[in-house]
Design a protein around this motif. Structure first.
Motif, PDB file in Angstrom:
ATOM      1  N   GLY A   1     -21.723  -0.990  -4.087  1.00 16.60           N
ATOM      2  CA  GLY A   1     -21.075  -0.257  -2.876  1.00 16.60           C
ATOM      3  C   GLY A   1     -19.929   0.354  -3.114  1.00 16.60           C
ATOM      4  N   VAL A   2     -18.849   0.804  -2.289  1.00 14.96           N
ATOM      5  CA  VAL A   2     -17.542   1.333  -2.884  1.00 14.96           C
ATOM      6  C   VAL A   2     -16.597   0.503  -2.656  1.00 14.96           C
ATOM      7  CG1 VAL A   2     -15.833   2.775  -2.509  1.00 14.96           C
ATOM      8  CG2 VAL A   2     -18.262   3.400  -3.005  1.00 14.96           C
ATOM      9  N   PHE A   3     -15.829  -0.285  -3.452  1.00 12.78           N
ATOM     10  CA  PHE A   3     -14.485  -1.352  -2.921  1.00 12.78           C
ATOM     11  C   PHE A   3     -13.843  -0.953  -1.710  1.00 12.78           C
ATOM     12  CE2 PHE A   3     -17.011  -2.894  -6.562  1.00 12.78           C
ATOM     13  CZ  PHE A   3     -16.377  -4.668  -6.567  1.00 12.78           C
ATOM     14  N   GLY A   4     -13.077  -1.836  -0.821  1.00 16.02           N
ATOM     15  CA  GLY A   4     -12.270  -1.262  -0.181  1.00 16.02           C
ATOM     16  C   GLY A   4     -10.596  -1.975  -1.213  1.00 16.02           C
ATOM     17  N   THR A   5     -10.073  -1.991  -0.189  1.00 18.03           N
ATOM     18  CA  THR A   5      -8.420  -2.633  -0.687  1.00 18.03           C
ATOM     19  C   THR A   5      -7.774  -3.294   0.409  1.00 18.03           C
ATOM     20  OG1 THR A   5      -8.458  -0.424  -1.780  1.00 18.03           O
ATOM     21  CG2 THR A   5      -6.224  -2.059  -1.056  1.00 18.03           C
ATOM     22  N   GLN A   6      -7.309  -4.563   0.410  1.00 18.55           N
ATOM     23  CA  GLN A   6      -6.377  -5.006   1.259  1.00 18.55           C
ATOM     24  C   GLN A   6      -4.831  -5.024   0.643  1.00 18.55           C
ATOM     25  OE1 GLN A   6      -6.673  -7.817   3.836  1.00 18.55           O
ATOM     26  NE2 GLN A   6      -4.919  -6.860   3.937  1.00 18.55           N
ATOM     27  N   MET A   7      -4.210  -4.352   1.603  1.00 18.71           N
ATOM     28  CA  MET A   7      -2.637  -3.790   1.652  1.00 18.71           C
ATOM     29  C   MET A   7      -1.650  -5.547   1.967  1.00 18.71           C
ATOM     30  SD  MET A   7      -2.943  -1.035   0.251  1.00 18.71           S
ATOM     31  CE  MET A   7      -1.131  -0.500   0.590  1.00 18.71           C
ATOM     32  N   VAL A   8      -1.046  -5.210   1.502  1.00 16.31           N
ATOM     33  CA  VAL A   8       0.612  -5.895   1.362  1.00 16.31           C
ATOM     34  C   VAL A   8       1.279  -5.241   1.366  1.00 16.31           C
ATOM     35  CG1 VAL A   8       0.337  -7.019  -0.782  1.00 16.31           C
ATOM     36  CG2 VAL A   8       1.097  -8.437   1.568  1.00 16.31           C
ATOM     37  N   VAL A   9       2.014  -5.976   2.415  1.00 19.20           N
ATOM     38  CA  VAL A   9       4.323  -5.133   2.773  1.00 19.20           C
ATOM     39  C   VAL A   9       4.644  -6.191   2.558  1.00 19.20           C
ATOM     40  CG1 VAL A   9       5.460  -3.797   3.899  1.00 19.20           C
ATOM     41  CG2 VAL A   9       3.116  -3.507   4.583  1.00 19.20           C
ATOM     42  N   LEU A  10       5.861  -6.177   0.969  1.00 19.27           N
ATOM     43  CA  LEU A  10       6.932  -6.874   0.887  1.00 19.27           C
ATOM     44  C   LEU A  10       7.609  -6.871   0.755  1.00 19.27           C
ATOM     45  CD1 LEU A  10       5.387  -7.353  -3.129  1.00 19.27           C
ATOM     46  CD2 LEU A  10       4.555  -8.757  -1.241  1.00 19.27           C
ATOM     47  N   GLU A  11       8.963  -6.908   1.231  1.00 14.87           N
ATOM     48  CA  GLU A  11      10.430  -7.046   1.908  1.00 14.87           C
ATOM     49  C   GLU A  11      10.794  -7.530   0.416  1.00 14.87           C
ATOM     50  OE1 GLU A  11      10.879  -7.546   5.818  1.00 14.87           O
ATOM     51  OE2 GLU A  11      10.871 -10.245   5.125  1.00 14.87           O
ATOM     52  N   ASN A  12      12.307  -6.900   0.752  1.00 17.10           N
ATOM     53  CA  ASN A  12      13.331  -7.664   0.015  1.00 17.10           C
ATOM     54  C   ASN A  12      13.043  -7.802  -1.970  1.00 17.10           C
ATOM     55  OD1 ASN A  12      15.893  -8.845  -0.504  1.00 17.10           O
ATOM     56  ND2 ASN A  12      14.537 -10.865  -0.229  1.00 17.10           N
ATOM     57  N   ILE A  13      12.202  -6.254  -1.557  1.00 18.35           N
ATOM     58  CA  ILE A  13      12.375  -6.002  -3.530  1.00 18.35           C
ATOM     59  C   ILE A  13      13.554  -4.952  -3.821  1.00 18.35           C
ATOM     60  CG2 ILE A  13      10.208  -5.760  -3.201  1.00 18.35           C
ATOM     61  CD1 ILE A  13      10.152  -2.691  -3.384  1.00 18.35           C
ATOM     62  N   ASP A  14      13.632  -5.080  -5.127  1.00 14.86           N
ATOM     63  CA  ASP A  14      14.748  -4.239  -6.224  1.00 14.86           C
ATOM     64  C   ASP A  14      14.550  -3.364  -6.716  1.00 14.86           C
ATOM     65  OD1 ASP A  14      17.000  -3.336  -7.362  1.00 14.86           O
ATOM     66  OD2 ASP A  14      17.900  -5.171  -8.601  1.00 14.86           O
ATOM     67  N   GLU A  15      14.489  -1.998  -5.768  1.00 13.94           N
ATOM     68  CA  GLU A  15      13.628  -1.091  -5.409  1.00 13.94           C
ATOM     69  C   GLU A  15      14.378  -0.480  -7.047  1.00 13.94           C
ATOM     70  OE1 GLU A  15      14.335   1.849  -2.840  1.00 13.94           O
ATOM     71  OE2 GLU A  15      14.412   0.253  -1.623  1.00 13.94           O
ATOM     72  N   ALA A  16      15.848  -0.640  -7.540  1.00 12.81           N
ATOM     73  CA  ALA A  16      16.436  -0.343  -8.722  1.00 12.81           C
ATOM     74  C   ALA A  16      15.070  -0.508 -10.033  1.00 12.81           C
ATOM     75  CB  ALA A  16      17.590  -0.757  -8.643  1.00 12.81           C
ATOM     76  N   LYS A  17      14.647  -1.723 -10.457  1.00 13.47           N
ATOM     77  CA  LYS A  17      13.775  -2.841 -10.918  1.00 13.47           C
ATOM     78  C   LYS A  17      12.745  -2.265 -10.722  1.00 13.47           C
ATOM     79  CE  LYS A  17      17.819  -3.932 -12.650  1.00 13.47           C
ATOM     80  NZ  LYS A  17      18.013  -5.597 -12.784  1.00 13.47           N
ATOM     81  N   GLN A  18      12.498  -1.364 -10.304  1.00 13.87           N
ATOM     82  CA  GLN A  18      10.589  -1.898  -9.964  1.00 13.87           C
ATOM     83  C   GLN A  18       9.884  -1.203 -10.932  1.00 13.87           C
ATOM     84  OE1 GLN A  18       9.440   0.464  -6.166  1.00 13.87           O
ATOM     85  NE2 GLN A  18       7.497   0.306  -6.526  1.00 13.87           N
ATOM     86  N   PRO A  19       8.317  -1.523 -11.471  1.00 13.04           N
ATOM     87  CA  PRO A  19       8.016  -1.415 -12.588  1.00 13.04           C
ATOM     88  C   PRO A  19       6.550  -0.080 -12.347  1.00 13.04           C
ATOM     89  CG  PRO A  19       7.312  -3.419 -11.531  1.00 13.04           C
ATOM     90  CD  PRO A  19       8.071  -3.515 -10.918  1.00 13.04           C
ATOM     91  N   THR A  20       7.032   0.575 -13.132  1.00 16.78           N
ATOM     92  CA  THR A  20       5.892   1.454 -12.926  1.00 16.78           C
ATOM     93  C   THR A  20       4.506   1.094 -12.870  1.00 16.78           C
ATOM     94  OG1 THR A  20       5.155   2.313 -15.350  1.00 16.78           O
ATOM     95  CG2 THR A  20       6.913   3.112 -14.339  1.00 16.78           C
ATOM     96  N   ARG A  21       3.704   2.120 -11.922  1.00 16.94           N
ATOM     97  CA  ARG A  21       2.060   1.896 -11.606  1.00 16.94           C
ATOM     98  C   ARG A  21       1.606   1.545 -13.180  1.00 16.94           C
ATOM     99  NH1 ARG A  21      -1.409   6.811  -9.541  1.00 16.94           N
ATOM    100  NH2 ARG A  21      -3.226   5.167  -9.875  1.00 16.94           N
ATOM    101  N   TYR A  22       1.581   2.084 -14.444  1.00 20.41           N
ATOM    102  CA  TYR A  22       1.228   1.917 -15.452  1.00 20.41           C
ATOM    103  C   TYR A  22       1.795   0.650 -15.980  1.00 20.41           C
ATOM    104  CZ  TYR A  22       1.093   7.007 -14.979  1.00 20.41           C
ATOM    105  OH  TYR A  22       0.261   8.023 -14.182  1.00 20.41           O
ATOM    106  N   GLU A  23       3.111   0.096 -16.228  1.00 19.22           N
ATOM    107  CA  GLU A  23       3.244  -0.748 -16.561  1.00 19.22           C
ATOM    108  C   GLU A  23       2.871  -1.787 -15.194  1.00 19.22           C
ATOM    109  OE1 GLU A  23       8.268  -0.084 -17.424  1.00 19.22           O
ATOM    110  OE2 GLU A  23       7.801  -0.575 -15.078  1.00 19.22           O
TER     111      GLU A  23
END
Length: 445
Positions: A195-217
């Protein structure tokens, strides 16, 4: 003045033969995700009487309730590509742009992805449907589909408040799982193996955007340590609208079986995976996620399960070749994105000039005259479908389905005037509009 409280009650009992509520429509849309909403609004614009039905107790489908958080496939490739889909998409984007921090155009090296606020999108859908005078039936599951020859004439639904029977001249299959076509007994497709896998999304609050890692990291760290956190997927990414301190995280792979008991169990497993992914983020990237907390889980996100057997079976070879069909109704350049193995997925991109097209034949079930499909249940092979099931072309497919049924009337979607349909959907096949500011255009040039 003394307050008077109402105390009166009455005894009621369910009538086993209670009649179903009857509704009639020119066009009934089954499924209220982005494709179904697009189809309903377009059908109403054409002057048709429309009913839209969904199994959830809210409009918006996965776009809102699974918190997908991105419009993919809405723009051509390149750092600042042109818009592919118009009409309903223009209205939607304009509303999001009018609301503070509700939309963000991420101009990546390959294409433009649009991040959006799911609450604002949901309210736009609700107000647009109400303003269009569309009848809405929510929390409704199909009980029976009445077929006469090659036509669906009536569908019976059950809600927690009772049954509803809908008679319609035409039907839009936008359920995602081809539920209407399946229950009607018409031919459908499923993956031959696995089959084809789905995804369970989750929303996080109170993150530090300036320190957000890249998708590659994030991906590199997951490949290294995912097993120690009990994670199935070995890659992940987040979607952040600047200035809000909130990220929608896409870091799980969840099986999406069609069996009702198994589907329920996998939905719970998906939340457990997402919670483990959050612990991974908090521990491995504390500067960004150390103080984050889960604001919400989306409903299970489903990519591909079961779809129609249409008049045209779109293939990955046709996608790669960019064949422009005579009955093309939508286009995209989104990569082949097939999530058919647990720890990752196939990701095959196209060059900057590439576009591929979706023919009307992929929207029309071969065995039925008055259904047009839209969204992730149109006909294609598994790899081709993985490229066209994203929200940009889904909006275009919804509009095309409404127009095809409008032209068919009491006749067949297989025998409509293709020249008239081609003219109606030409913007979504031919037009090239750049939706950027002067500064962005200067930077792109």
């Amino acid at each position: 003045m003394a307050e008077t409280l109402s105390r009166e009650t009455r005894i009621v009992r369910r009538e086993k033969s209670a009649p179903f509520r009857k509704l009639k429509a020119d066009i009934c849309v089954v499924g209220a995700g982005i494709a179904g909403i697009s189809a309903a609004l377009e059908a109403a614009r054409l002057g048709r009487k429309v009913v839209i039905v969904d199994g959830q107790a809210a409009l918006g489908g996965q776009a809102v309730n699974s918190i997908i958080a991105t419009f993919c496939g809405l723009f051509s490739n390149g750092t600042h590509g042109y818009q592919f889909t118009y009409g309903v998409a223009d209205r939607l984007l304009a509303h999001l742009e009018s609301q503070d921090r509700s939309i963000y155009y991420r101009h990546g090296p390959n294409t433009t992805v649009v991040y959006y606020d799911e609450v604002v999108l949901g309210r736009w859908m609700e107000s647009s449907i109400l303003d269009a005078g569309i009848e809405v039936v929510l929390g409704a599951q199909i009980l029976d589909v009445h077929v006469e020859g090659r036509r669906v004439v009536q569908t019976d639904f059950m809600t927690r408040y009772g049954g509803v029977s809908i008679e319609a001249t035409g039907w839009v299959e936008a359920s995602g799982d081809a539920a209407l076509v399946w229950q009607a007994g018409f031919a459908c497709r499923q993956p031959e193996k696995g089959g084809v896998f789905g995804t369970q999304m989750v929303v996080l609050e109170n993150i530090d955007e300036a320190k957000q890692p890249t998708r590659y990291e994030i991906g590199d760290r997951m490949k290294e340590k995912a097993a120690s956190y009990g994670l199935l997927r070995r890659e992940g990414l987040g979607f952040t609208i600047p200035g809000r301190g909130i990220a929608a995280m896409n870091m799980t792979h969840v099986e999406t079986p069609l069996d009702p008991v198994e589907a329920s169990r996998k939905a719970l497993e998906g939340k457990d995976q997402a919670a483990r992914a959050v612990e991974f983020l908090k521990t491995e990237f504390p500067e960004c996620f150390g103080n984050a907390r889960i604001r919400s889980f989306g409903l299970p996100g489903i990519r591909q399960t079961r779809w129609i057997a249409g008049s045209h079976h779109l293939t990955v070879d046709e996608i790669k070749a960019g064949i422009k069909f005579d009955d093309a109704v939508a286009r995209t350049a989104w990569p082949i994105e097939l999530h058919d193995h647990g720890d990752g997925h196939h990701w095959i991109t196209f060059d900057e000039e590439h576009a591929h097209y979706i023919p009307l034949g992929s929207l029309t079930p071969a065995e039925c005259d008055n259904i047009a499909a839209a969204g992730r249940c149109v006909d294609a092979d598994s790899a081709a479908l993985s490229s066209i099931r994203v929200m940009g072309p889904c909006i275009a497919m919804g509009m095309a389905a409404a127009n095809a049924l409008d032209l068919a009337g009491t006749g067949s979607v297989h025998q409509i005037d293709r020249d008239v349909l081609r003219e109606r959907v030409s913007d979504n096949v031919e037009k090239k509009h750049y939706r950027w500011t002067d500064a962005e255009m200067r930077a792109a040039s």
